[in-house]
Each structure stands twice: as structure tokens, then as C-alpha cells.
Design a protein around this motif. Structure first.
Motif, mmCIF file in Angstrom:
data_model
loop_
_atom_site.group_PDB
_atom_site.id
_atom_site.type_symbol
_atom_site.label_atom_id
_atom_site.label_comp_id
_atom_site.label_asym_id
_atom_site.label_seq_id
_atom_site.Cartn_x
_atom_site.Cartn_y
_atom_site.Cartn_z
ATOM 1 N N UNK A 99 0.813 -1.222 0.000
ATOM 2 C CA UNK A 99 0.000 0.000 0.000
ATOM 3 C C UNK A 99 0.847 1.273 0.000
ATOM 4 N N UNK A 100 2.143 1.144 -0.289
ATOM 5 C CA UNK A 100 3.040 2.294 -0.196
ATOM 6 C C UNK A 100 2.705 3.384 -1.216
ATOM 7 N N UNK A 101 1.960 3.032 -2.275
ATOM 8 C CA UNK A 101 1.599 4.032 -3.281
ATOM 9 C C UNK A 101 0.576 5.038 -2.746
ATOM 10 N N UNK A 102 -0.085 4.686 -1.635
ATOM 11 C CA UNK A 102 -1.114 5.559 -1.070
ATOM 12 C C UNK A 102 -0.561 6.326 0.127
ATOM 13 N N UNK A 103 -0.887 7.602 0.237
ATOM 14 C CA UNK A 103 -0.453 8.348 1.431
ATOM 15 C C UNK A 103 -1.135 7.795 2.671
ATOM 16 N N UNK A 104 -0.491 7.987 3.796
ATOM 17 C CA UNK A 104 -1.027 7.492 5.068
ATOM 18 C C UNK A 104 -1.645 8.641 5.836
ATOM 19 N N UNK A 105 -2.753 8.367 6.523
ATOM 20 C CA UNK A 105 -3.368 9.390 7.366
ATOM 21 C C UNK A 105 -2.349 9.869 8.401
ATOM 22 N N UNK A 106 -2.363 11.140 8.746
ATOM 23 C CA UNK A 106 -1.356 11.662 9.682
ATOM 24 C C UNK A 106 -1.563 11.164 11.112
ATOM 25 N N UNK A 109 -7.100 1.585 -9.714
ATOM 26 C CA UNK A 109 -7.719 2.879 -9.941
ATOM 27 C C UNK A 109 -7.276 3.455 -11.292
ATOM 28 N N UNK A 110 -7.990 4.444 -11.810
ATOM 29 C CA UNK A 110 -7.628 5.031 -13.106
ATOM 30 C C UNK A 110 -6.192 5.545 -13.179
ATOM 31 N N UNK A 111 -5.626 5.950 -12.030
ATOM 32 C CA UNK A 111 -4.253 6.467 -12.058
ATOM 33 C C UNK A 111 -3.200 5.358 -11.974
ATOM 34 N N UNK A 112 -3.657 4.077 -11.971
ATOM 35 C CA UNK A 112 -2.724 2.962 -11.990
ATOM 36 C C UNK A 112 -2.420 2.357 -10.635
ATOM 37 N N UNK A 113 -2.789 3.024 -9.563
ATOM 38 C CA UNK A 113 -2.527 2.462 -8.233
ATOM 39 C C UNK A 113 -3.468 1.286 -7.971
ATOM 40 N N UNK A 114 -2.930 0.298 -7.270
ATOM 41 C CA UNK A 114 -3.673 -0.948 -7.088
ATOM 42 C C UNK A 114 -3.828 -1.267 -5.600
ATOM 43 N N UNK A 115 -5.016 -1.808 -5.251
ATOM 44 C CA UNK A 115 -5.260 -2.332 -3.900
ATOM 45 C C UNK A 115 -5.388 -3.844 -4.021
ATOM 46 N N UNK A 151 -7.274 9.187 -2.018
ATOM 47 C CA UNK A 151 -7.334 8.032 -1.121
ATOM 48 C C UNK A 151 -6.199 8.112 -0.117
ATOM 49 N N UNK A 152 -6.359 7.429 1.021
ATOM 50 C CA UNK A 152 -5.285 7.323 1.999
ATOM 51 C C UNK A 152 -5.467 6.043 2.804
ATOM 52 N N UNK A 153 -4.423 5.676 3.543
ATOM 53 C CA UNK A 153 -4.449 4.456 4.350
ATOM 54 C C UNK A 153 -4.684 4.829 5.808
ATOM 55 N N UNK A 154 -5.621 4.123 6.409
ATOM 56 C CA UNK A 154 -5.993 4.312 7.821
ATOM 57 C C UNK A 154 -5.758 2.982 8.531
ATOM 58 N N UNK A 155 -5.036 3.027 9.660
ATOM 59 C CA UNK A 155 -4.710 1.795 10.392
ATOM 60 C C UNK A 155 -5.564 1.662 11.649
ATOM 61 N N UNK A 156 -6.143 0.480 11.818
ATOM 62 C CA UNK A 156 -6.842 0.124 13.054
ATOM 63 C C UNK A 156 -5.896 -0.769 13.845
ATOM 64 N N UNK A 157 -5.323 -0.223 14.917
ATOM 65 C CA UNK A 157 -4.301 -0.966 15.639
ATOM 66 C C UNK A 157 -3.039 -1.064 14.786
#
Length: 512
Positions: free
Chosen positions: A42-49, A398-404, A81-87
Motif C-alpha cells: 500500500x506504499x503508493x497511497x499516502x497514510x493518514x497523519x 484505480x484510473x491512475x494505476x494504483x492498485x489495492x 485516497x489514503x491508508x488508515x490503520x486500526x491498531x
């Protein structure tokens, strides 16, 4: 008799401890490896602060205004989009731009068990949570229950329940020029009253009877689900079930289930006694339970008892609090902007000017265009459902090429989407003209999804919009609204968007 030496017991104990420690170390190493792999994927996506090493971002996911502001800032900075971590080990990808939202919602991916499992004990495996062939079959069987021909008679039910509210508020004013009322409490009772009539044809009297057991149970469930999500140890079923909160949750579940099951049982007896010439006794409408009990596949197979229970509970879950939230925030926005309120009222007065009974008809709902614009803008500005979640059974790009990758849970942040400054012009301004005929075409597809979108959209959205139009009309026809500034309105995200101290408005009776 075999005697075990003290040294033998010590060695045995040390061996057990060593095995336990070794197993724990291996498990932790496995989790750390999994975490590293997920971060890499998931490194292509920014992480929530402000990610915490243990809690992830859960410590930021409180339900208050500060958390909402943090979420809005994060959305503005990330844009798509961004990455949110639960624990420390569970990531979600949050999406809030039409391009990324569309990619997820156009699929039939199932709802995320990581979140919705907290309400599964209540709503079971109904349309909201079921998947695959079962979801497709039941969606097909239930769709006729929301056809316009079924919804038309509900307008009278909405007005009947709304009339009870009007009498309550007029009595509360008792000759006074204005009276402060809390919207959520009153509108929730109104919604439940009309919903029980539309689902079960039941006169609950819940607007006039205090401490209705079904209402108490629903409110308790909603509160406890939010509490559970924010407290990580409660994510473990064993811990939660043994806790006082877990026991209260299951008691509330038993209460609402018993209420619904008793009504369903009684209806089965009534239906069996009715003739088969398409009449439903003395009732003037077909209710949701009729649809469930009579639904049949092409092979003549109907819904099982458990499926009926689950669909009823699901509809109560989706059709009560969400609509109550939508109407309550609409009334608040009308109170905030008296010029919009008055324009709606003039449209309503014009429509009903020659009516001796002051009642709406089904066809009238399409003749209130400005009211509809204000309702839509309110649903954008204060989206009742903050987010919906899916779990990917296959990877998406996604249209910009990033993948989940598959297996990851995705949160569609409806509120973030509706306030994304990269999508909407001046999103923090309440502007009903966004939805005027000449401007609505410029709204990007999947930019506005108060009822979700795609194949798993809300099956009851026409029911909800019809009810909101009727209730809004009744209230604005009979009362002027203004904000009670002595009680601050502080948003709180529970299962739906609420307010910490409620929404307190002054109501002033109109002389018609």
C-alpha cells in the motif's frame, strides 16, 4: 507410585514457558512480517497523519468535532485516497474522490466484516451483509417491495405520523410564541412510528408512549456499537462478550428481536386467515412484511424464517436512524438559513393553497423542486452515513494505476467525498442551487452518494426520499424554525451523524 522430583517439575515448567514464549515470538514475528508486506503493498497511497505505533489511527477516530476536522484536513491533503490503520496490523484504504469511489462502488464486493460484524448479531445476513448468490436472489425478491405502486399509499402513513408530531409540538408551545425542541428525539420517534406502520402495519403509539422497548433497544445498540469500535480490546469477541458492555449489547439485541419476532408471528397467523384474492384484510396498503412473506422464486421457493427476520432487522437498521438523521439535519439547515426555509415554505404553501384537507398526494412529491434541492444539499452537507466499507475479493486498480490487493478493506468516506474541495466548489458553503436543473449535470458521477451507488446501492432510497419530503413539508407548513443558540450543535459520528447535545431549534406555530 511414581515420584516426580522437584528438579523435574522445574524443568517441565521451564519447558512450557519456553514453548509459550517461543510461540508468542513466532506469532508476533508473523504479524510484523504481515504488517511489512501490507505496508509495501500500500506504499503508493499516502497514510493518514499521526499514526500511533499501537493504536494506529483509532485514537483519532473519536466521534467529536475535532475528529471530523482532522478527517477533513486529511481528505483535502490526500485528494483521492489514503491508508488508515486500526491498531498496528489492520489497514483500511479510505477513498473519497469520484474516480476512486466509482472503482469500488461499481463492483458487488461484500461489506467489510471488520466493521459490520459489530452489528451482525442484530441484523444477521440480510441485504446489507449477505453476499454472492444469496444477496442477488434476495435483492431480486425484495425489489418489488420498493416499487412506486407500493410506495404511493405510504404518503398517507407519513402524513398520519407527521400529524401526531404537529399536535405534540403545538401542545408544547401552548400559546407561547416559540418553544425550544430537540429534533433528534422527536424525529426519531416519528420515523420509528411510520416505519413500524410501513413494515408491520403496527400502531406502536411510540410518539406518545415513553420508554418504548423497541426504541430503547435500538438506541442502546447504536451507542454500544460505536463504543466497541473505538476500544480495541472490545474487537475481540471473547473480551467483549464477557464485559458489562457486551452483556448490555446482547440484552438489547434480545429485546429488539423479541419485539419483531412476535409481530412477524402474529402476521403469519393473520395472513393465513386472509383470502387469496390479493386483498390484505382491512389494510389499504401492502407493507414490507407482506412482500417478505409472499415473495417467491420462479421455482416457488420463498424466504426462510431466518431470512425474513434478517431482512426486517436490516430494514429497521437502515431505514430508521439514517432517515431521522437526514431530516433532523435538514431542519437544522433550514433554521440556519431562513431565506432558504422561506423559499421552501412558499413553494409548499403554493402547492397546498387550494387543499381543504391540507394533504399531500403522491404526485405532489415531484412538484416541490426547491424543497428537493434543499434536501439534497443537506444530505451532501450533513451526510447521515459517514462511511460504508467493503472487503475486496479481488484486487482493483484505480484510473491512475494504483492498485489495492484483494483481502484489503476499503472505506468509502461519504462525508469526505461530499466535502472534498478537489471535487466541489466551496464545499463548506450550504448552497441548494448546486442541485438546480441547470447545474446538477455538472456534478461528476459518483461525487454525490448519500444512498451509496452501483449494484449495492440502498434499495430503500426512494422510500427514504419520499418520507423526508413529506415530513419536511408538514413541519415547514406548520412551523417557523430558528436555531437555539444556547445549545451548541456539535457533530458526532455514531452509526449515523448525530449531535452531542442534540439539535435544539425554536419552533413557532404558524397560523394557517
Amino acid at each position: 507410585m511414581v515420584l516426580v522430583s522437584t528438579s523435574g517439575l522445574v524443568i517441565f515448567g521451564i519447558t512450557l514457558i519456553t514453548l509459550a514464549v517461543t510461540s508468542a515470538v513466532i506469532a508476533v514475528c508473523g504479524l510484523l512480517l504481515q504488517k511489512w508486506q501490507l505496508e509495501k503493498q500500500l506504499k503508493a497511497f499516502p497514510e493518514a497523519p499521526e499514526r500511533h505505533w499501537l493504536f494506529g489511527h483509532v485514537h483519532k477516530a473519536t466521534s467529536d468535532e475535532k475528529a471530523i476536522a482532522w478527517g477533513r484536513k486529511s481528505v483535502d491533503e490526500a485528494m483521492y485516497a489514503l491508508v488508515f490503520w486500526v491498531g498496528p496490523f489492520m489497514p483500511f484504504v479510505c477513498v473519497f474522490h469520484p474516480d476512486t469511489v466509482k472503482t469500488i462502488l461499481k463492483t458487488s464486493e461484500p461489506k467489510s466484516e471488520n466493521m459490520y460484524r459489530f452489528v451482525r448479531p442484530w441484523i444477521g445476513d440480510g441485504l446489507l451483509l449477505s453476499t454472492g448468490k444469496k444477496w442477488a436472489r434476495n435483492r431480486r425478491l425484495l425489489t418489488p417491495g420498493f416499487h412506486f405502486d407500493i410506495l404511493k399509499p405510504y404518503v398517507d402513513i407519513f402524513q398520519e405520523s407527521g400529524g401526531i408530531l404537529v399536535k405534540k409540538w403545538q401542545a408544547a408551545c401552548d400559546g407561547e410564541e416559540k418553544q425550544s425542541m430537540e429534533m433528534f428525539s422527536h424525529i426519531s420517534l416519528l420515523m420509528l412510528d411510520s416505519l413500524l406502520k410501513c413494515i408491520f402495519s403496527v400502531e406502536s403509539n411510540c410518539q406518545t408512549v415513553e420508554d418504548h422497548p423497541y426504541i430503547k433497544g435500538i438506541y442502546e445498540i447504536a451507542r454500544l456499537v460505536g463504543e466497541r469500535f473505538r476500544f480495541l480490546p472490545f474487537h475481540l469477541d471473547t473480551v467483549y462478550n464477557l464485559s458489562p458492555s457486551g452483556r448490555r449489547f446482547h440484552r438489547a439485541i434480545e429485546s429488539v428481536h423479541k419485539y419483531a419476532r412476535d409481530i412477524i408471528h402474529q402476521r403469519r397467523l393473520t395472513l393465513a386467515a386472509e383470502t387469496t384474492n390479493s386483498k390484505t384484510g382491512q389494510r389499504k396498503h401492502v407493507d414490507f412484511l407482506d412482500i417478505l412473506l409472499c415473495a417467491k422464486d420462479t421455482d416457488g421457493k420463498g424466504l426462510t424464517d431466518q431470512e425474513i427476520f434478517d431482512e426486517v432487522d436490516t430494514f429497521m437498521f437502515e431505514g430508521h436512524d439514517t432517515t431521522a438523521s437526514g431530516i433532523s439535519w435538514f431542519l437544522y439547515n433550514m433554521a440556519r438559513f431562513p431565506e432558504f426555509q422561506q423559499k421552501c415554505r412558499e413553494e409548499i404553501d403554493s402547492l397546498l393553497a387550494d387543499r381543504t384537507d391540507d394533504k399531500l398526494h403522491w404526485d405532489d412529491l415531484n412538484n416541490l423542486p426547491y424543497l428537493a434541492q434543499c434536501l439534497k444539499e443537506s444530505l451532501r452537507f450533513h451526510a447521515p452515513v459517514y462511511h460504508i466499507m467493503r472487503t475486496l475479493t479481488q484486487s482493483v486498480t484505480f484510473p491512475d494505476g494504483r492498485m489495492i490487493p484483494k483481502g484489503i478493506s476499503v472505506a468509502i468516506l461519504i462525508s469526505g467525498l461530499h466535502h472534498n474541495k478537489n471535487v466541489w466548489h466551496d464545499p463548506e458553503t450550504f448552497d441548494p442551487e448546486r442541485f438546480a436543473p441547470e447545474r446538477i449535470q455538472s456534478i461528476p458521477t459518483y461525487a454525490y452518494v448519500p444512498f451509496s451507488a452501483g449494484p449495492r446501492n440502498c434499495i430503500g432510497q426512494h422510500f427514504a426520499m419520499s418520507e423526508m419530503k413529506v415530513v419536511a413539508t408538514i413541519i415547514l407548513r406548520n412551523f417557523y424554525l430558528s436555531v437555539d443558540e444556547s445549545v451548541p450543535v456539535l457533530r458526532r459520528n455514531a452509526l449515523v451523524l448525530r449531535a452531542d447535545n442534540g439539535i435544539n431549534l425554536y419552533i413557532s406555530p404558524r397560523k394557517l
